[in-house]
Design an enzyme around this catalytic site. Structure first.
Site, short mmCIF file in Angstrom:
data_model
loop_
_atom_site.label_atom_id
_atom_site.label_comp_id
_atom_site.label_asym_id
_atom_site.label_seq_id
_atom_site.Cartn_x
_atom_site.Cartn_y
_atom_site.Cartn_z
N HIS A 190 66.71 43.42 0.01
CA HIS A 190 67.19 44.03 -1.23
C HIS A 190 68.62 43.75 -1.41
O HIS A 190 69.53 43.94 -0.68
CB HIS A 190 67.14 45.73 -1.18
CG HIS A 190 65.40 45.99 -1.05
ND1 HIS A 190 64.54 45.88 -1.86
CD2 HIS A 190 65.00 46.38 0.20
CE1 HIS A 190 63.47 46.09 -1.33
NE2 HIS A 190 63.65 46.59 -0.04
N GLU A 211 62.41 42.30 5.33
CA GLU A 211 62.45 43.01 3.83
C GLU A 211 63.72 42.87 3.57
O GLU A 211 64.98 43.30 4.15
CB GLU A 211 61.95 44.37 3.83
CG GLU A 211 62.18 45.06 2.64
CD GLU A 211 62.21 46.77 2.82
OE1 GLU A 211 62.09 47.47 1.99
OE2 GLU A 211 61.80 46.98 3.86
N HIS A 225 58.72 50.86 -3.00
CA HIS A 225 58.45 52.42 -2.97
C HIS A 225 57.30 52.83 -3.38
O HIS A 225 57.05 53.84 -3.29
CB HIS A 225 59.76 52.81 -3.86
CG HIS A 225 60.83 52.21 -3.83
ND1 HIS A 225 61.89 52.13 -2.91
CD2 HIS A 225 61.51 51.42 -4.99
CE1 HIS A 225 62.83 51.42 -3.12
NE2 HIS A 225 62.61 50.89 -4.42
N ALA A 279 60.38 46.69 -6.89
CA ALA A 279 59.84 48.17 -7.10
C ALA A 279 58.62 48.43 -6.29
O ALA A 279 58.42 49.68 -5.96
CB ALA A 279 59.64 48.39 -8.53
N ARG A 306 64.05 55.65 -4.52
CA ARG A 306 64.27 54.21 -4.14
C ARG A 306 64.60 54.52 -2.52
O ARG A 306 64.36 53.27 -1.82
CB ARG A 306 65.58 53.52 -4.41
CG ARG A 306 65.19 53.16 -6.07
CD ARG A 306 66.29 52.33 -6.50
NE ARG A 306 66.42 52.29 -8.01
CZ ARG A 306 65.53 51.22 -8.81
NH1 ARG A 306 64.77 50.36 -8.39
NH2 ARG A 306 65.70 51.45 -10.14
N PRO A 316 58.64 42.23 -8.30
CA PRO A 316 58.58 42.31 -10.02
C PRO A 316 60.16 42.44 -10.28
O PRO A 316 60.95 43.15 -9.88
CB PRO A 316 57.97 43.65 -10.37
CG PRO A 316 57.58 44.33 -8.83
CD PRO A 316 57.93 43.28 -7.87
N ASN A 317 60.17 41.92 -11.53
CA ASN A 317 61.63 41.95 -12.47
C ASN A 317 62.60 41.40 -11.67
O ASN A 317 63.77 40.87 -12.24
CB ASN A 317 62.00 43.44 -12.37
CG ASN A 317 61.15 44.13 -13.30
OD1 ASN A 317 60.65 43.72 -14.68
ND2 ASN A 317 60.67 45.29 -12.66
N ASN A 344 61.41 40.43 -1.04
CA ASN A 344 62.10 41.38 -1.52
C ASN A 344 61.11 42.01 -2.68
O ASN A 344 60.60 41.53 -3.66
CB ASN A 344 63.31 41.04 -2.57
CG ASN A 344 63.84 42.11 -3.27
OD1 ASN A 344 63.34 43.20 -3.43
ND2 ASN A 344 64.94 41.67 -3.78
N ASP A 350 49.86 47.15 3.87
CA ASP A 350 48.57 46.96 4.58
C ASP A 350 48.39 45.44 4.66
O ASP A 350 47.90 44.99 5.69
CB ASP A 350 47.54 47.51 3.72
CG ASP A 350 47.28 49.12 4.10
OD1 ASP A 350 48.13 49.63 4.87
OD2 ASP A 350 46.57 49.68 3.29
N ARG A 409 71.01 54.51 -3.73
CA ARG A 409 70.90 54.68 -5.02
C ARG A 409 69.89 55.79 -5.46
O ARG A 409 70.10 56.94 -4.68
CB ARG A 409 69.77 53.26 -5.32
CG ARG A 409 71.01 52.10 -5.35
CD ARG A 409 70.19 50.98 -5.89
NE ARG A 409 69.94 50.99 -7.27
CZ ARG A 409 69.21 50.38 -8.22
NH1 ARG A 409 68.75 49.33 -7.61
NH2 ARG A 409 69.03 50.44 -9.46
N SER A 445 70.62 45.48 -3.79
CA SER A 445 71.29 46.43 -3.67
C SER A 445 71.14 47.40 -2.37
O SER A 445 70.08 47.40 -1.71
CB SER A 445 71.06 47.25 -5.02
OG SER A 445 69.78 47.88 -4.90
N TYR A 475 73.08 44.12 -9.69
CA TYR A 475 72.51 42.93 -9.02
C TYR A 475 73.27 41.78 -8.92
O TYR A 475 72.82 40.65 -8.53
CB TYR A 475 71.16 42.63 -9.59
CG TYR A 475 69.98 43.91 -9.27
CD1 TYR A 475 69.52 44.13 -8.21
CD2 TYR A 475 69.77 44.80 -10.55
CE1 TYR A 475 68.88 45.25 -7.91
CE2 TYR A 475 69.02 45.82 -10.46
CZ TYR A 475 68.34 45.86 -9.09
OH TYR A 475 67.50 47.06 -9.04
N ARG A 494 69.49 41.19 -15.79
CA ARG A 494 69.13 42.47 -15.30
C ARG A 494 70.29 43.38 -14.63
O ARG A 494 70.73 42.94 -13.53
CB ARG A 494 67.88 42.66 -14.42
CG ARG A 494 67.35 44.06 -13.98
CD ARG A 494 66.39 43.82 -13.26
NE ARG A 494 65.79 45.16 -12.66
CZ ARG A 494 65.43 45.57 -11.35
NH1 ARG A 494 65.28 44.57 -10.54
NH2 ARG A 494 65.01 46.79 -11.06
#
Length: 148
Positions: A99, A97, A79, A76, A110, A9-10, A73, A86, A106, A101, A22, A17
């Site tokens: 990210h 994985e 977290h 959100a 997070r 998301p985002n 990635n 699963d 942070r 940032s 970022y 953003r």
């Protein structure tokens, strides 16, 4: 070799953003860079961004039929999503994985990742290069596993 790349998301808002966090690269910029890096290694990518947890879960499950690994990635959902965790466990594919940032420096909420424990690795804090580094790690892992 085929790799599923998932953006959570985002991430469709990259470039707009919080550029101080970022950077200014857009999601299209990142995807073009990944496609180029993958082509250099003879790797095919399927790339999807979704703001919807269930769509990401469905893609992870469907990857069992065709993918050699997953670069994700989770945004959100990193977290919050036991469902993503699963699904990753269920398919048993190697996952890296990423990210942009450094989630560990942070806000406190997070710092925890549900994905980290079920991934072969986590790369964060390198801006858009986190994706390229993550792809490299995943491709090397899959290639080494195939040789064994």
């Amino acid at each position: 070799m085929e790799i599923l790349v998932l953006h959570g998301p985002n991430l469709n808002m990259l470039g707009v953003r919080e550029p101080e966090v970022y950077g200014t690269d857009t999601l299209d910029d990142i995807n073009r860079s990944l496609q180029s890096a993958a082509a250099d290694r003879g790797v095919a990518l399927r790339i999807l961004q979704s703001n919807h947890e269930g769509v990401l879960v469905d893609e992870i499950q469907q990857a069992l039929e065709w993918a050699d690994g997953i670069l994700i990635n989770p945004g959100a959902y990193t977290h919050t999503s036991i469902a993503l965790r699963d699904a990753i466990v269920a398919v048993g594919l190697p996952v890296v994985e990423v990210h942009m940032s450094d989630i560990h420096t942070r806000e406190k909420f997070r710092h925890h990742s549900y994905i980290e424990a079920v991934a072969i690795g986590q790369i964060c804090g390198h801006g858009s290069d986190s994706y390229r580094l993550g792809l490299e790690a995943l491709v090397n892992h899959v290639a080494n596993r195939s040789e064994a």
